[in-house]
Design an enzyme around this catalytic site. Sequence first.
Site, PDB file in Angstrom:
ATOM      1  N   GLU A  94      -4.771  13.053  -6.888  1.00 20.53           N
ATOM      2  CA  GLU A  94      -5.203  13.447  -8.225  1.00 20.53           C
ATOM      3  C   GLU A  94      -4.366  14.636  -8.685  1.00 20.53           C
ATOM      4  O   GLU A  94      -3.926  15.450  -7.876  1.00 20.53           O
ATOM      5  CB  GLU A  94      -6.687  13.817  -8.223  1.00 20.53           C
ATOM      6  CG  GLU A  94      -7.007  15.089  -7.449  1.00 20.53           C
ATOM      7  CD  GLU A  94      -8.425  15.584  -7.652  1.00 20.53           C
ATOM      8  OE1 GLU A  94      -8.809  15.823  -8.819  1.00 20.53           O
ATOM      9  OE2 GLU A  94      -9.138  15.724  -6.649  1.00 20.53           O
ATOM     10  N   ASP A 193       0.284  27.065   6.299  1.00 19.91           N
ATOM     11  CA  ASP A 193       1.450  27.373   5.458  1.00 19.91           C
ATOM     12  C   ASP A 193       0.951  27.998   4.166  1.00 19.91           C
ATOM     13  O   ASP A 193       1.255  27.547   3.067  1.00 19.91           O
ATOM     14  CB  ASP A 193       2.248  26.100   5.182  1.00 19.91           C
ATOM     15  CG  ASP A 193       3.639  26.378   4.607  1.00 19.91           C
ATOM     16  OD1 ASP A 193       4.038  27.565   4.574  1.00 19.91           O
ATOM     17  OD2 ASP A 193       4.319  25.434   4.181  1.00 19.91           O
TER      18      ASP A 193
END
Length: 284
Positions: A94, A193
């Site tokens: 999405e 990360d």
Amino acid sequence: MILPNAIEKEIKSILISKKGDGITIMDMQPVSGGCINNATKIITNYGNFFLKWNINASEKMFDTEVKGLELLRKSKTIYIPQLIAYDHNYLMMEFIEKEPPSNILWEEFGRDLSELHKVSNINFGLDHNNFIGSLPQDNKQQPKWTDFFINQRIIPQLSLCDFSSDIIRDFDKVFLKIDALFPDEPSSLLHGDLWNGNFVFLKNKTALIDPAVYFGSREMDIAMSKLFGGFHDQFYSSYNENYPLSEGWQERIDICNLYPLLVHVNLFGGGYYSQVKTILNRYI
């Protein structure tokens, strides 16, 4: 970069299968972000979708990214965008419309991340390997954080580049001191990360994207958040109110960031090498 025809045909087929024959791709707009993959916003009459692709990607890159996203989603602590489809050279999700940051959003983000970090595992690591950027990330599980940090994070990165013997010796000296630096804490489920490009503010929550997940010291995510300038102060104060960091965490930021800095040396070279040397000189 132009979307390869084969991927475009597959994406159109997937959207039709999910939304029906009435769906029409009206436009594709480039999206800025990471340095490893290409990304685009797909605009349709049924809403917008996010697509990233890399025709040279490792066969398992997007597969392990999906596994990481699902692991974060299962924690039920922070929002993960809905997955639409993926293959060995693309990932479609999405599309999230970004909202401007606010003190409330930063506060909720800090609290949500602290809840994610409360999700633990008996060992440090993960039951499968994945990637950090385009580099392989070895997640062989170990019961002790400092052993995992040295053997699965630092040494593999040192082996990827032709570092000088002086740098290797300096790392060996730091390795002897690491045990005494870190607190004895349980492992935490990490994004892995956590820089400014890998989270998105929505109207009333934060979404995480592009993870490199594993169970590790939660200070790794906190340190990574400070590597490129840091997040808003409200983020850190909210985190610490909900799940206080151990004493001296600020002093361990540079040690934790040796890993992402070595990753950047191996991916991009340049000034990151000197940052690594500066940190080593502080601790030897």
